[in-house]
Design a protein around this motif. Structure first.
Motif, mmCIF file in Angstrom:
data_model
loop_
_atom_site.group_PDB
_atom_site.id
_atom_site.type_symbol
_atom_site.label_atom_id
_atom_site.label_comp_id
_atom_site.label_asym_id
_atom_site.label_seq_id
_atom_site.Cartn_x
_atom_site.Cartn_y
_atom_site.Cartn_z
ATOM 1 N N ALA A 241 0.839 -1.204 0.000
ATOM 2 C CA ALA A 241 0.000 0.000 0.000
ATOM 3 C C ALA A 241 0.874 1.254 0.000
ATOM 4 O O ALA A 241 1.893 1.312 0.690
ATOM 5 N N GLY A 242 0.459 2.253 -0.753
ATOM 6 C CA GLY A 242 1.176 3.519 -0.767
ATOM 7 C C GLY A 242 2.508 3.432 -1.493
ATOM 8 O O GLY A 242 2.923 2.376 -1.980
ATOM 9 N N SER A 243 3.193 4.560 -1.520
ATOM 10 C CA SER A 243 4.489 4.627 -2.205
ATOM 11 C C SER A 243 5.593 5.152 -1.293
ATOM 12 O O SER A 243 6.707 5.396 -1.731
ATOM 13 N N GLY A 244 5.254 5.311 -0.016
ATOM 14 C CA GLY A 244 6.235 5.853 0.913
ATOM 15 C C GLY A 244 6.771 4.815 1.873
ATOM 16 O O GLY A 244 6.781 3.614 1.577
ATOM 17 N N GLU A 245 7.205 5.295 3.043
ATOM 18 C CA GLU A 245 7.753 4.421 4.074
ATOM 19 C C GLU A 245 6.929 4.556 5.345
ATOM 20 O O GLU A 245 6.171 5.512 5.528
ATOM 21 N N CYS A 246 7.055 3.573 6.227
ATOM 22 C CA CYS A 246 6.299 3.575 7.478
ATOM 23 C C CYS A 246 7.107 2.870 8.563
ATOM 24 O O CYS A 246 8.135 2.244 8.283
ATOM 25 N N THR A 247 6.626 2.973 9.799
ATOM 26 C CA THR A 247 7.276 2.270 10.902
ATOM 27 C C THR A 247 6.565 0.942 11.144
ATOM 28 O O THR A 247 5.338 0.840 11.041
ATOM 29 N N CYS A 248 7.339 -0.073 11.469
ATOM 30 C CA CYS A 248 6.795 -1.401 11.739
ATOM 31 C C CYS A 248 7.681 -2.078 12.774
ATOM 32 O O CYS A 248 8.791 -2.518 12.458
ATOM 33 N N GLY A 249 7.194 -2.128 14.020
ATOM 34 C CA GLY A 249 7.971 -2.757 15.073
ATOM 35 C C GLY A 249 9.337 -2.133 15.274
ATOM 36 O O GLY A 249 10.323 -2.840 15.520
ATOM 37 N N GLY A 250 9.422 -0.797 15.145
ATOM 38 C CA GLY A 250 10.693 -0.106 15.333
ATOM 39 C C GLY A 250 11.547 -0.020 14.085
ATOM 40 O O GLY A 250 12.607 0.620 14.100
ATOM 41 N N LYS A 251 11.101 -0.612 12.987
ATOM 42 C CA LYS A 251 11.857 -0.581 11.731
ATOM 43 C C LYS A 251 11.163 0.342 10.732
ATOM 44 O O LYS A 251 9.952 0.559 10.808
ATOM 45 N N ILE A 252 11.932 0.860 9.792
ATOM 46 C CA ILE A 252 11.392 1.671 8.700
ATOM 47 C C ILE A 252 11.297 0.783 7.460
ATOM 48 O O ILE A 252 12.311 0.262 6.979
ATOM 49 N N LEU A 253 10.076 0.611 6.961
ATOM 50 C CA LEU A 253 9.845 -0.278 5.825
ATOM 51 C C LEU A 253 9.038 0.430 4.748
ATOM 52 O O LEU A 253 8.339 1.413 5.013
ATOM 53 N N LYS A 254 9.080 -0.083 3.553
ATOM 54 C CA LYS A 254 8.278 0.438 2.450
ATOM 55 C C LYS A 254 6.833 -0.014 2.631
ATOM 56 O O LYS A 254 6.577 -1.163 2.992
#
Length: 265
Positions: A200-213
């Motif tokens: 989903a989307g074209s940016g980045e997000c946080t997931c469990g302390g990590k930065i993911l696409k």
């Protein structure tokens, strides 16, 4: 001449009726807008409005492909605590669907604990209200829904990215394919534990302390996420892949409702 007067009179009545109807519609829309802004329901003594939490639930579309809608304030705090209270004594290690047999098996893909509400509990007034709300906001009949599952994720627990639609033929026979999921958050004060949509989307997000696409939704008590496993073409949508990010601290409680193409058995 009299005939013209009759026609003119009828046209006048129709016009007045249309104006009155438009005014009523504008007034209703205005009430919806005011309720959404203020959070105060204007439907006093309206049981259906109370069940649907009109004036409190605020939909937010965050993605059209895959289709994802965040429903803010979907559950009351009391409903969240009620679901947790029912589930706590009956939690057991969560399972995943075996694609060969269609049965639930333990897997390191999913490390939470959970339970399903019983058909008898589905008849409880609070559960009936939640079921009706899910049905109305998802536009899927109540009888097409599976039993609600309540889950608890403790520190370091997670659910790796997966699809909610079935890859086996066994489960499809019992109500068809899964078309949509309502994921409701039952707890606050959680670090991590986001619901992650890598496609989903074209940016980045946080997931469990990590930065993911991709995109992620933070678990907020009372909020819900409605997402669709089936596209507008009627086919299972591979972009609906999602996961539960690792919980870094606290406990993440959630309740899940899967909805099928036909009556779930």
């Amino acid at each position: 001449m009299s005939g013209m007067r009759i026609v003119f009179g009828l046209l006048t009545l129709v016009t007045i009726g249309m104006i009155i109807g438009a005014l009523f519609q504008l007034a209703f829309i205005r009430r919806l807008e005011e309720a959404s802004v203020s959070g105060i329901s204007h439907w006093v003594d309206d049981k259906d409005a109370e069940v649907l939490r009109l004036g409190f639930v605020k939909p937010e579309v965050i993605s059209w492909s895959p289709r994802i809608i965040v429903l803010h304030n979907f559950l009351s705090m009391e409903e969240c605590d009620y679901l947790r209270g029912i589930a706590l004594p009956r939690l057991h290690i969560s399972t995943v669907v075996d694609t060969k047999t269609g049965k639930g098996i333990k897997s390191d893909v999913r490390t939470s604990s959970g339970m399903f509400l019983s058909p008898e509990e589905k008849k409880y007034p609070i559960i009936q209200a939640i079921e009706k709300r899910i049905s109305v906001y998802s536009q899927v009949p109540i009888e097409n829904g599976e039993l609600i599952q309540v889950l608890r994720y403790e520190k370091n627990q997670f659910y790796k990215p997966h699809h909610d639609y079935f890859s086996d033929t066994f489960n499809v026979k019992r109500g068809g394919q899964r078309v949509a999921t309502m994921l409701m958050y039952l707890s606050d004060n959680v670090e991590g534990g986001e619901t992650y949509f890598p496609m989903a989307g074209s940016g980045e997000c946080t997931c469990g302390g990590k930065i993911l696409k991709g995109m992620s939704v933070k678990p907020v008590k009372g909020n819900a996420v409605l997402f669709w496993s089936m596209g507008l073409d009627g086919q299972s949508d591979p972009n609906s892949i999602h996961g539960g990010c690792e919980v870094l601290s606290g406990e993440k409680w959630s309740a899940t409702k899967w909805m099928r193409q036909r009556i779930a058995s």
